[in-house]
Design a protein around this motif. Structure first.
Motif, short mmCIF file in Angstrom:
data_model
loop_
_atom_site.label_atom_id
_atom_site.label_comp_id
_atom_site.label_asym_id
_atom_site.label_seq_id
_atom_site.Cartn_x
_atom_site.Cartn_y
_atom_site.Cartn_z
N THR A 246 0.76 -1.05 0.02
CA THR A 246 -0.10 -0.01 0.00
C THR A 246 0.88 1.30 0.02
O THR A 246 1.87 1.35 0.87
CB THR A 246 -0.95 -0.06 1.26
OG1 THR A 246 -1.48 -1.27 1.22
CG2 THR A 246 -1.75 1.19 1.24
N VAL A 247 0.43 2.15 -0.97
CA VAL A 247 1.38 3.31 -0.94
C VAL A 247 0.47 4.49 -0.18
O VAL A 247 -0.25 4.86 -0.63
CB VAL A 247 1.64 3.79 -2.37
CG1 VAL A 247 2.28 5.20 -2.64
CG2 VAL A 247 2.11 2.66 -3.19
N SER A 248 0.90 4.82 1.05
CA SER A 248 0.14 5.32 2.06
C SER A 248 1.03 6.69 2.16
O SER A 248 1.42 6.97 3.16
CB SER A 248 -0.02 4.47 3.35
OG SER A 248 -0.60 5.12 4.20
N LYS B 212 -8.69 14.69 1.64
CA LYS B 212 -9.46 14.08 2.78
C LYS B 212 -10.01 15.04 3.75
O LYS B 212 -10.98 15.00 4.33
CB LYS B 212 -8.29 13.63 3.88
CG LYS B 212 -7.76 12.21 3.28
CD LYS B 212 -6.63 11.56 3.99
CE LYS B 212 -5.56 12.30 4.58
NZ LYS B 212 -4.79 11.90 5.45
N TYR B 213 -9.50 16.46 3.78
CA TYR B 213 -10.06 17.40 4.76
C TYR B 213 -9.49 18.72 4.24
O TYR B 213 -8.37 18.94 3.51
CB TYR B 213 -9.19 17.31 6.09
CG TYR B 213 -9.80 17.86 6.95
CD1 TYR B 213 -11.21 18.02 7.38
CD2 TYR B 213 -9.12 19.00 7.69
CE1 TYR B 213 -11.78 18.88 8.37
CE2 TYR B 213 -9.57 19.84 8.76
CZ TYR B 213 -11.01 19.86 8.85
OH TYR B 213 -11.53 20.58 10.05
N SER C 96 -5.68 18.64 2.99
CA SER C 96 -4.94 17.44 3.32
C SER C 96 -5.33 16.20 2.39
O SER C 96 -6.49 15.81 2.04
CB SER C 96 -5.49 17.04 4.84
OG SER C 96 -5.18 17.84 5.67
N GLU D 39 -2.91 9.78 -0.96
CA GLU D 39 -2.93 8.90 -2.25
C GLU D 39 -4.36 8.11 -2.47
O GLU D 39 -4.84 7.34 -1.75
CB GLU D 39 -1.84 8.19 -2.58
CG GLU D 39 -0.42 8.80 -2.90
CD GLU D 39 0.42 7.95 -3.82
OE1 GLU D 39 -0.40 7.37 -4.96
OE2 GLU D 39 1.32 7.60 -3.68
N PHE D 40 -5.19 8.15 -3.65
CA PHE D 40 -6.57 7.56 -3.84
C PHE D 40 -6.50 6.16 -3.63
O PHE D 40 -5.59 5.52 -3.97
CB PHE D 40 -6.86 8.02 -5.18
CG PHE D 40 -8.19 7.80 -5.56
CD1 PHE D 40 -9.36 8.14 -4.80
CD2 PHE D 40 -8.40 7.38 -6.75
CE1 PHE D 40 -10.62 7.81 -5.12
CE2 PHE D 40 -9.62 7.17 -7.22
CZ PHE D 40 -10.81 7.41 -6.10
N ARG D 41 -7.46 6.05 -2.66
CA ARG D 41 -7.91 4.54 -2.59
C ARG D 41 -8.85 4.14 -3.87
O ARG D 41 -9.92 4.31 -3.50
CB ARG D 41 -8.55 4.31 -1.34
CG ARG D 41 -7.49 4.26 -0.27
CD ARG D 41 -8.02 4.12 1.22
NE ARG D 41 -9.00 4.99 1.68
CZ ARG D 41 -9.99 4.78 2.45
NH1 ARG D 41 -10.04 3.58 2.85
NH2 ARG D 41 -10.81 5.71 2.74
N GLN E 83 -3.13 4.62 -3.94
CA GLN E 83 -2.62 3.98 -2.47
C GLN E 83 -3.00 2.56 -2.73
O GLN E 83 -2.15 1.70 -2.62
CB GLN E 83 -3.65 4.54 -1.49
CG GLN E 83 -3.04 4.00 -0.21
CD GLN E 83 -4.04 4.62 0.92
OE1 GLN E 83 -4.33 3.80 2.04
NE2 GLN E 83 -4.19 5.96 0.49
N GLY F 88 -9.92 15.84 11.94
CA GLY F 88 -10.21 16.31 10.58
C GLY F 88 -8.91 15.64 9.76
O GLY F 88 -7.59 15.80 10.10
N GLY F 89 -9.36 15.18 8.76
CA GLY F 89 -8.22 14.53 7.78
C GLY F 89 -8.10 13.05 7.87
O GLY F 89 -7.36 12.10 7.21
N VAL G 159 -9.84 9.10 7.68
CA VAL G 159 -10.62 8.64 6.59
C VAL G 159 -11.01 7.35 7.33
O VAL G 159 -10.71 6.90 7.93
CB VAL G 159 -9.65 8.22 5.14
CG1 VAL G 159 -9.40 9.63 4.46
CG2 VAL G 159 -8.55 7.29 5.44
N ARG G 160 -12.40 6.95 6.21
CA ARG G 160 -12.84 5.69 7.10
C ARG G 160 -12.58 4.77 6.38
O ARG G 160 -12.02 4.45 5.22
CB ARG G 160 -14.49 5.87 6.46
CG ARG G 160 -15.36 4.75 6.97
CD ARG G 160 -16.70 4.83 6.60
NE ARG G 160 -16.82 4.55 5.07
CZ ARG G 160 -18.05 4.42 4.51
NH1 ARG G 160 -18.96 4.44 5.08
NH2 ARG G 160 -17.84 3.86 3.10
N TYR G 161 -12.21 3.43 7.27
CA TYR G 161 -11.62 2.15 6.91
C TYR G 161 -12.78 1.07 7.11
O TYR G 161 -13.06 1.04 8.39
CB TYR G 161 -10.40 1.75 7.42
CG TYR G 161 -9.02 2.66 6.90
CD1 TYR G 161 -8.35 2.42 5.79
CD2 TYR G 161 -8.53 4.06 7.82
CE1 TYR G 161 -7.51 3.14 5.40
CE2 TYR G 161 -7.50 4.63 7.23
CZ TYR G 161 -6.98 4.42 5.91
OH TYR G 161 -5.77 5.05 5.62
#
Lengths: 294, 255
Positions: free
Chosen positions: A91-93, A135-136, A157, A160-162, B69, B183-184, B186-188
């Protein structure tokens, strides 16, 4: 001197009402971003149906509306986060923080997106050739320097796109090329036919595209070997049936398609499992009590 | 080990692959929220978890330009542990035989297997709730609570196999939706399903000759003298175990 008179704000140094100072401040921010920023593409989210307000997500979201914007990368020397090895593979996080000026955003998007950038929209960072999801949106970045109603920019913020096999069609070769490299795609072996498919065109099986039993988009096509790679599949492609190109009008008979092997996924084991299991999984339906005909 | 030549039946590998084959063709479909018309479909990639990190890196991002990702939804599974199942234990004196090797007088035999329960976990990572629910609802109806495959554990040179039913029992389902945070965040959304595979471990096959002649002596219990001898052989004598054959019985009586 009365106490009340001392508590008043100086009429000579009141930034909250000085439009010239606000404009100067805004111009400086935009100028900084333009000087040190990078040209990027803002890709707005849309839906093929509508947002699921019950679960609060949208499995059918699409990305096709693109707008040029300039952002400044806040990260100094590297991305936040990093690469991870997880039970779901590599995973490229990576995440990054971007500065975006209000004027630049409004001009770039021609007010089509809304008053502000939206969480869930994408940013294509050209220098990094990567898709980032917002994300934010931090509206406090400039801490309301001249009052609460004045936004001078945002800090985005992003990570990388999931990717969830969404349809991303931007018309920008770099973006579409990247998406074509990651989308879930299957290789089809074609038999006899005529014409030649075009990359990116829609293909279908059925009497017409509108009444098609299955559709897909051509990711790659090799005429000499008749290997066709299809993405964004809808429905089930049937062997020994013609696959028709919507624009090229090419027609070839589908010999086989392997939907267990995503050609863009180097870590999936679906096809390997199938091949290996064939050796030792027993599907014979022998009667354990003997053959009644004997 | 124990003076026995090395053997490897690939039992655990086969069980894990058999487990994976149940989920290898799981499909997620995107539906129009209004018309329920299909908008797209994809097979959910599944992989065995815990690969070497260099394999993950090289195969997961060979050009170092992945650009996203991860691609979702995605499933993985892994072996967590195992435990002997005493309820299925049988006597170790029951020697079992396989077929006669074609063209030879040899026959393969093996000792009863040791029953073990393998703990296997299936994990699911999705972006959207509907994707996860689709996968889960495709799995649950088939585990009542077990779903049984038939696995070839051993094969002899003659082509015969030791096949046993291999039940996979669905034990637990865990669901995690991590959405809280600053903030920032994400949901997993992750699902994990715990299974038990009721498998057997067999030792090596041993080979021996087929018994083709049986001599039975009948003795007088008082004198100890042999009164008669019964000799039983297959008819024809060259018959193999899988042939259609009868028996020749010769009885010799002594005065």
């Amino acid at each position: 001197m009365a106490l009340g008179a001392m508590m008043t704000i100086s009429q000579y140094f009141n930034p909250y009402n000085d439009e010239a100072i606000k404009k100067l401040y805004k111009s400086l921010i935009d100028q900084c971003i333009n000087m040190f920023g990078v040209e990027t593409t803002y890709i707005a989210r849309d839906s093929q149906s509508h947002v699921d307000l019950f679960f609060g997500d949208d499995p059918t979201k699409v990305f096709s509306n693109v707008y040029p914007i300039v952002v400044m990368i806040e990260n100094v020397d590297q991305f936040d986060g990093g690469d991870l090895f997880t039970k779901f593979g590599y995973t490229v996080s990576k995440s990054v923080s971007l500065l975006l000026g209000t004027e630049n955003f409004q001009e770039g998007t021609a007010n089509n997106v809304g008053p502000r950038p939206r969480e869930g929209d994408l940013v294509w960072l050209q220098p990094f050739q990567a898709l980032y999801e917002i994300k934010y949106v931090n509206q406090d970045k400039f801490f309301y320097a001249f009052g609460n109603k004045n936004f001078y920019g945002w800090s985005l913020s992003c990570e990388e796109f999931r990717y969830n096999n969404e349809n991303i069609t931007t018309g920008i070769p770099d973006v579409d090329g990247k998406v074509n490299q990651i989308m879930i795609a299957y290789q089809a072996q074609m038999a006899n036919g005529n014409g030649s498919y075009s990359i990116g065109e829609a293909v279908y099986q059925g009497t017409s595209y509108t009444d098609a039993t299955s559709t897909a988009v051509v990711i790659s096509w090799d005429l000499p070997t008749a290997n066709l790679v299809l993405g964004q599949t809808v429905g089930v492609f049937i062997a020994n049936t013609n696959v028709i190109g919507l624009e090229s009008n090419a027609v070839f008979t589908l010999q086989s398609i392997n939907v267990l092997d995503n050609v863009h996924d180097g870590l999936d084991n679906n096809e390997q499992i199938r091949q290996e299991a064939d050796v030792f999984l027993n599907f014979n339906e022998d009667n354990p009590f003997g053959n009644p005909t004997e | 080990m124990l003076g026995i030549p090395p053997f490897y039946n690939q039992t655990i590998r086969r069980v894990m692959v058999a487990f994976g084959t149940m989920f290898k063709d799981t499909v997620v479909i995107k539906y129009d929220a209004n018309t329920r018309a299909e908008l797209g479909r994809s097979t959910v990639p599944i992989e065995y978890a815990g690969k070497e990190t260099y394999i993950q890196r090289l195969d997961g991002d060979p050009t170092l330009q992945k650009g996203v990702q991860i691609v979702l939804p995605r499933m993985s599974f892994e072996l967590l542990g195992m435990k002997r199942d005493e309820n299925r234990q049988t006597s170790s004196y029951n020697k079992l035989t396989l077929c006669q090797t074609a063209g030879s007088n040899a026959i393969s035999s093996f000792s009863p297997g040791m029953p073990y329960d393998l703990n296997i976990q299936l994990n699911l990572y999705v972006r959207n709730q509907e994707d996860g629910l689709q996968v889960i609802e495709q799995i649950l109806p088939f585990f009542t609570p077990d779903y049984t495959l038939n696995l070839k554990y051993l094969s002899c040179d003659g082509g015969c196999t030791v096949s046993e039913d291999l039940p996979f029992v669905l034990e637990n389902i865990n669901y995690s939706n991590n959405y809280e945070g600053p903030g920032g965040s994400v949901r997993y959304i992750n699902w994990s399903l715990d299974f038990i595979a009721k498998t057997w471990f067999y030792g090596p096959l041993s080979s021996g000759s087929v018994i083709k002649t049986v001599d039975v002596n009948i003795n007088d219990i008082d004198s100890g003298n042999t009164q008669a001898t019964i000799i039983i052989t297959p008819n024809p004598p060259t018959a193999n175990a899988t042939d259609d054959y009868g028996f020749t019985t010769i009885i010799k009586e002594f005065a």
